[in-house]
Scaffold this motif. Sequence first.
Motif, PDB file in Angstrom:
ATOM      1  N   VAL A  55     -15.881   9.448  52.431  1.00  0.00           N
ATOM      2  CA  VAL A  55     -15.417  10.801  52.770  1.00  0.00           C
ATOM      3  C   VAL A  55     -16.191  11.324  53.978  1.00  0.00           C
ATOM      4  O   VAL A  55     -15.606  11.875  54.916  1.00  0.00           O
ATOM      5  CB  VAL A  55     -15.561  11.767  51.570  1.00  0.00           C
ATOM      6  CG1 VAL A  55     -15.319  13.203  51.996  1.00  0.00           C
ATOM      7  CG2 VAL A  55     -14.627  11.368  50.455  1.00  0.00           C
ATOM      8  N   THR A  56     -17.493  11.125  53.980  1.00  0.00           N
ATOM      9  CA  THR A  56     -18.320  11.564  55.103  1.00  0.00           C
ATOM     10  C   THR A  56     -17.874  10.880  56.398  1.00  0.00           C
ATOM     11  O   THR A  56     -17.710  11.534  57.431  1.00  0.00           O
ATOM     12  CB  THR A  56     -19.805  11.268  54.830  1.00  0.00           C
ATOM     13  OG1 THR A  56     -20.203  11.997  53.661  1.00  0.00           O
ATOM     14  CG2 THR A  56     -20.686  11.669  55.998  1.00  0.00           C
ATOM     15  N   ALA A  57     -17.648   9.571  56.342  1.00  0.00           N
ATOM     16  CA  ALA A  57     -17.202   8.832  57.525  1.00  0.00           C
ATOM     17  C   ALA A  57     -15.826   9.310  57.976  1.00  0.00           C
ATOM     18  O   ALA A  57     -15.575   9.455  59.180  1.00  0.00           O
ATOM     19  CB  ALA A  57     -17.180   7.336  57.227  1.00  0.00           C
ATOM     20  N   PHE A  58     -14.929   9.576  57.026  1.00  0.00           N
ATOM     21  CA  PHE A  58     -13.590  10.051  57.361  1.00  0.00           C
ATOM     22  C   PHE A  58     -13.652  11.399  58.065  1.00  0.00           C
ATOM     23  O   PHE A  58     -12.991  11.619  59.082  1.00  0.00           O
ATOM     24  CB  PHE A  58     -12.738  10.151  56.088  1.00  0.00           C
ATOM     25  CG  PHE A  58     -11.374  10.730  56.326  1.00  0.00           C
ATOM     26  CD1 PHE A  58     -10.371   9.958  56.881  1.00  0.00           C
ATOM     27  CD2 PHE A  58     -11.105  12.045  55.997  1.00  0.00           C
ATOM     28  CE1 PHE A  58      -9.106  10.494  57.108  1.00  0.00           C
ATOM     29  CE2 PHE A  58      -9.847  12.592  56.215  1.00  0.00           C
ATOM     30  CZ  PHE A  58      -8.847  11.809  56.777  1.00  0.00           C
ATOM     31  N   ILE A  59     -14.461  12.313  57.543  1.00  0.00           N
ATOM     32  CA  ILE A  59     -14.582  13.645  58.139  1.00  0.00           C
ATOM     33  C   ILE A  59     -15.154  13.543  59.550  1.00  0.00           C
ATOM     34  O   ILE A  59     -14.655  14.177  60.480  1.00  0.00           O
ATOM     35  CB  ILE A  59     -15.422  14.574  57.247  1.00  0.00           C
ATOM     36  CG1 ILE A  59     -14.650  14.899  55.973  1.00  0.00           C
ATOM     37  CG2 ILE A  59     -15.817  15.855  57.992  1.00  0.00           C
ATOM     38  CD1 ILE A  59     -15.450  15.613  54.913  1.00  0.00           C
ATOM     39  N   ARG A  60     -16.170  12.725  59.718  1.00  0.00           N
ATOM     40  CA  ARG A  60     -16.747  12.546  61.062  1.00  0.00           C
ATOM     41  C   ARG A  60     -15.711  11.995  62.033  1.00  0.00           C
ATOM     42  O   ARG A  60     -15.609  12.443  63.177  1.00  0.00           O
ATOM     43  CB  ARG A  60     -17.955  11.628  60.994  1.00  0.00           C
ATOM     44  CG  ARG A  60     -19.180  12.308  60.454  1.00  0.00           C
ATOM     45  CD  ARG A  60     -20.430  11.471  60.674  1.00  0.00           C
ATOM     46  NE  ARG A  60     -21.552  12.143  60.057  1.00  0.00           N
ATOM     47  CZ  ARG A  60     -22.373  11.582  59.182  1.00  0.00           C
ATOM     48  NH1 ARG A  60     -22.221  10.334  58.835  1.00  0.00           N
ATOM     49  NH2 ARG A  60     -23.355  12.281  58.652  1.00  0.00           N
ATOM     50  N   ASP A  61     -14.946  11.019  61.583  1.00  0.00           N
ATOM     51  CA  ASP A  61     -13.907  10.426  62.422  1.00  0.00           C
ATOM     52  C   ASP A  61     -12.871  11.472  62.821  1.00  0.00           C
ATOM     53  O   ASP A  61     -12.469  11.547  63.985  1.00  0.00           O
ATOM     54  CB  ASP A  61     -13.241   9.265  61.681  1.00  0.00           C
ATOM     55  CG  ASP A  61     -12.127   8.643  62.500  1.00  0.00           C
ATOM     56  OD1 ASP A  61     -12.420   8.080  63.575  1.00  0.00           O
ATOM     57  OD2 ASP A  61     -10.955   8.715  62.057  1.00  0.00           O
ATOM     58  N   GLN A  62     -12.451  12.279  61.867  1.00  0.00           N
ATOM     59  CA  GLN A  62     -11.458  13.315  62.155  1.00  0.00           C
ATOM     60  C   GLN A  62     -12.004  14.371  63.111  1.00  0.00           C
ATOM     61  O   GLN A  62     -11.295  14.847  63.991  1.00  0.00           O
ATOM     62  CB  GLN A  62     -10.981  13.967  60.853  1.00  0.00           C
ATOM     63  CG  GLN A  62     -10.190  13.037  59.952  1.00  0.00           C
ATOM     64  CD  GLN A  62      -8.914  12.560  60.607  1.00  0.00           C
ATOM     65  OE1 GLN A  62      -8.033  13.353  60.913  1.00  0.00           O
ATOM     66  NE2 GLN A  62      -8.808  11.261  60.839  1.00  0.00           N
ATOM     67  N   GLN A  63     -13.272  14.722  62.949  1.00  0.00           N
ATOM     68  CA  GLN A  63     -13.884  15.692  63.856  1.00  0.00           C
ATOM     69  C   GLN A  63     -13.936  15.145  65.278  1.00  0.00           C
ATOM     70  O   GLN A  63     -13.660  15.874  66.237  1.00  0.00           O
ATOM     71  CB  GLN A  63     -15.291  16.051  63.380  1.00  0.00           C
ATOM     72  CG  GLN A  63     -15.294  16.922  62.143  1.00  0.00           C
ATOM     73  CD  GLN A  63     -16.682  17.141  61.583  1.00  0.00           C
ATOM     74  OE1 GLN A  63     -17.567  16.283  61.710  1.00  0.00           O
ATOM     75  NE2 GLN A  63     -16.880  18.277  60.936  1.00  0.00           N
ATOM     76  N   GLN A  64     -14.275  13.868  65.411  1.00  0.00           N
ATOM     77  CA  GLN A  64     -14.321  13.264  66.747  1.00  0.00           C
ATOM     78  C   GLN A  64     -12.923  13.163  67.349  1.00  0.00           C
ATOM     79  O   GLN A  64     -12.739  13.368  68.543  1.00  0.00           O
ATOM     80  CB  GLN A  64     -14.960  11.875  66.680  1.00  0.00           C
ATOM     81  CG  GLN A  64     -16.443  11.921  66.416  1.00  0.00           C
ATOM     82  CD  GLN A  64     -17.050  10.534  66.251  1.00  0.00           C
ATOM     83  OE1 GLN A  64     -16.355   9.546  66.086  1.00  0.00           O
ATOM     84  NE2 GLN A  64     -18.371  10.470  66.288  1.00  0.00           N
ATOM     85  N   GLN A  65     -11.959  12.839  66.508  1.00  0.00           N
ATOM     86  CA  GLN A  65     -10.594  12.673  66.992  1.00  0.00           C
ATOM     87  C   GLN A  65      -9.960  14.000  67.394  1.00  0.00           C
ATOM     88  O   GLN A  65      -9.329  14.102  68.442  1.00  0.00           O
ATOM     89  CB  GLN A  65      -9.739  11.992  65.927  1.00  0.00           C
ATOM     90  CG  GLN A  65      -8.304  11.770  66.345  1.00  0.00           C
ATOM     91  CD  GLN A  65      -7.502  11.032  65.281  1.00  0.00           C
ATOM     92  OE1 GLN A  65      -8.034  10.559  64.296  1.00  0.00           O
ATOM     93  NE2 GLN A  65      -6.215  10.940  65.489  1.00  0.00           N
ATOM     94  N   TRP A  66     -10.103  15.004  66.560  1.00  0.00           N
ATOM     95  CA  TRP A  66      -9.382  16.259  66.766  1.00  0.00           C
ATOM     96  C   TRP A  66     -10.212  17.356  67.418  1.00  0.00           C
ATOM     97  O   TRP A  66      -9.655  18.344  67.907  1.00  0.00           O
ATOM     98  CB  TRP A  66      -8.806  16.748  65.437  1.00  0.00           C
ATOM     99  CG  TRP A  66      -7.773  15.805  64.925  1.00  0.00           C
ATOM    100  CD1 TRP A  66      -7.904  14.927  63.887  1.00  0.00           C
ATOM    101  CD2 TRP A  66      -6.458  15.610  65.450  1.00  0.00           C
ATOM    102  NE1 TRP A  66      -6.753  14.205  63.744  1.00  0.00           N
ATOM    103  CE2 TRP A  66      -5.844  14.599  64.684  1.00  0.00           C
ATOM    104  CE3 TRP A  66      -5.755  16.180  66.497  1.00  0.00           C
ATOM    105  CZ2 TRP A  66      -4.551  14.160  64.925  1.00  0.00           C
ATOM    106  CZ3 TRP A  66      -4.460  15.737  66.746  1.00  0.00           C
ATOM    107  CH2 TRP A  66      -3.875  14.740  65.962  1.00  0.00           C
ATOM    108  N   GLY A  67     -11.515  17.206  67.459  1.00  0.00           N
ATOM    109  CA  GLY A  67     -12.364  18.220  68.076  1.00  0.00           C
ATOM    110  C   GLY A  67     -11.979  18.542  69.513  1.00  0.00           C
ATOM    111  O   GLY A  67     -11.805  19.715  69.863  1.00  0.00           O
TER     112      GLY A  67
END
Length: 68
Positions: free
Chosen positions: A46-58
Amino acid sequence: MAPAGTPETIVRKVSEDLRKVMTDPTLGAQLAGRGSYPLPMSPAEVTAFIRDQQQQWGPVLQQIAAKP
């Protein structure tokens, strides 16, 4: 999700219990019927997924916010 500082034993127990529920075939069929699907993840996943989404959509969100 849990508040920061939640003891690891509680995070692990909630994660294990949620995984049991989310892998139930009946629930899976009900969710699929509503256009959703379970994707159980460990706390680390979950932590890795959230980080990935933040990098992608930020950057996209920053561009949207910058427009008047």
